[in-house]
Design a protein around this motif. Structure first.
Motif, PDB file in Angstrom:
ATOM      1  N   CYS A 150       0.828  -1.214   0.000  1.00  0.00           N
ATOM      2  CA  CYS A 150       0.000   0.000   0.000  1.00  0.00           C
ATOM      3  C   CYS A 150       0.863   1.266   0.000  1.00  0.00           C
ATOM      4  O   CYS A 150       0.428   2.304  -0.499  1.00  0.00           O
ATOM      5  CB  CYS A 150      -0.937   0.016   1.203  1.00  0.00           C
ATOM      6  SG  CYS A 150      -2.179  -1.291   1.147  1.00  0.00           S
ATOM      7  N   ASP A 151       2.038   1.177   0.575  1.00  0.00           N
ATOM      8  CA  ASP A 151       2.991   2.283   0.611  1.00  0.00           C
ATOM      9  C   ASP A 151       4.381   1.676   0.826  1.00  0.00           C
ATOM     10  O   ASP A 151       4.783   1.437   1.967  1.00  0.00           O
ATOM     11  CB  ASP A 151       2.659   3.270   1.734  1.00  0.00           C
ATOM     12  CG  ASP A 151       3.586   4.473   1.753  1.00  0.00           C
ATOM     13  OD1 ASP A 151       4.601   4.479   1.010  1.00  0.00           O
ATOM     14  OD2 ASP A 151       3.310   5.409   2.522  1.00  0.00           O
ATOM     15  N   LYS A 193       7.207   2.724   1.029  1.00  0.00           N
ATOM     16  CA  LYS A 193       8.130   3.423   1.922  1.00  0.00           C
ATOM     17  C   LYS A 193       7.989   2.911   3.353  1.00  0.00           C
ATOM     18  O   LYS A 193       8.873   3.086   4.180  1.00  0.00           O
ATOM     19  CB  LYS A 193       7.881   4.933   1.880  1.00  0.00           C
ATOM     20  CG  LYS A 193       8.338   5.587   0.584  1.00  0.00           C
ATOM     21  CD  LYS A 193       8.093   7.078   0.621  1.00  0.00           C
ATOM     22  CE  LYS A 193       6.946   7.357  -0.296  1.00  0.00           C
ATOM     23  NZ  LYS A 193       6.026   8.362  -0.013  1.00  0.00           N
TER      24      LYS A 193
END
Length: 151
Positions: free
Chosen positions: A62-63, A65
């Protein structure tokens, strides 16, 4: 309910005082039982236990990072929550937990897909949560995660 905190210690210090002891106990039992490789940090505004980028460089789909989330604990408005992604993703683990829970707590299990809610903080089964934390290694979690997200 999210609290502004940059570290798990800060999180404990900003939650209501009557919840600090149980949140510290939850935190300690999880850290004592999690297999090697998981790290503790603030994740989604909660105390989280994640697979760090050093072990899983792809990060969370989803992200990317963010590191790959595994478990979280949180002081919500009306309850203490334990979130465990492995329970959601592994039916055998879910069945084990649901079967074990009544051996520790007399009240009905209050659970969503990965969220276990405790409205009575004096009835949190710390030993069971510790055992749950120990049931899945980082590599087992990565394998289950990838099997369910990488098509």
């Amino acid at each position: 309910m999210q609290y502004k905190a940059n570290t798990p210690d800060e999180y404990i210090n900003v939650i209501p005082e009557e919840r600090r002891a149980i949140m510290n106990s939850l935190r300690e039992v999880i850290k004592a039982n999690l297999p090697k490789g998981f790290s503790e940090e603030i994740n989604y505004g909660m105390i989280g236990y994640v697979v760090p980028h050093s072990l899983y460089p792809d990060g969370y789909h989803c992200d990317p990072k963010l590191p790959l989330p595994f478990m979280n604990i949180a002081s919500q408005k009306n309850f203490i929550a334990v979130y465990h992604s492995g329970i959601y993703a592994d039916k055998n683990l879910m069945d084990w937990f649901v079967g074990e829970y009544p051996k520790y707590v007399k009240t009905k299990l209050d659970m969503g897909k990965s969220c276990i809610r405790f409205k009575k903080i004096d009835q949190i089964p710390l030993k069971l949560i510790g055992e749950l934390a120990s049931k899945m290694t980082t590599q087992e979690w990565i394998d289950i995660y990838e099997a369910n997200t990488k098509k």
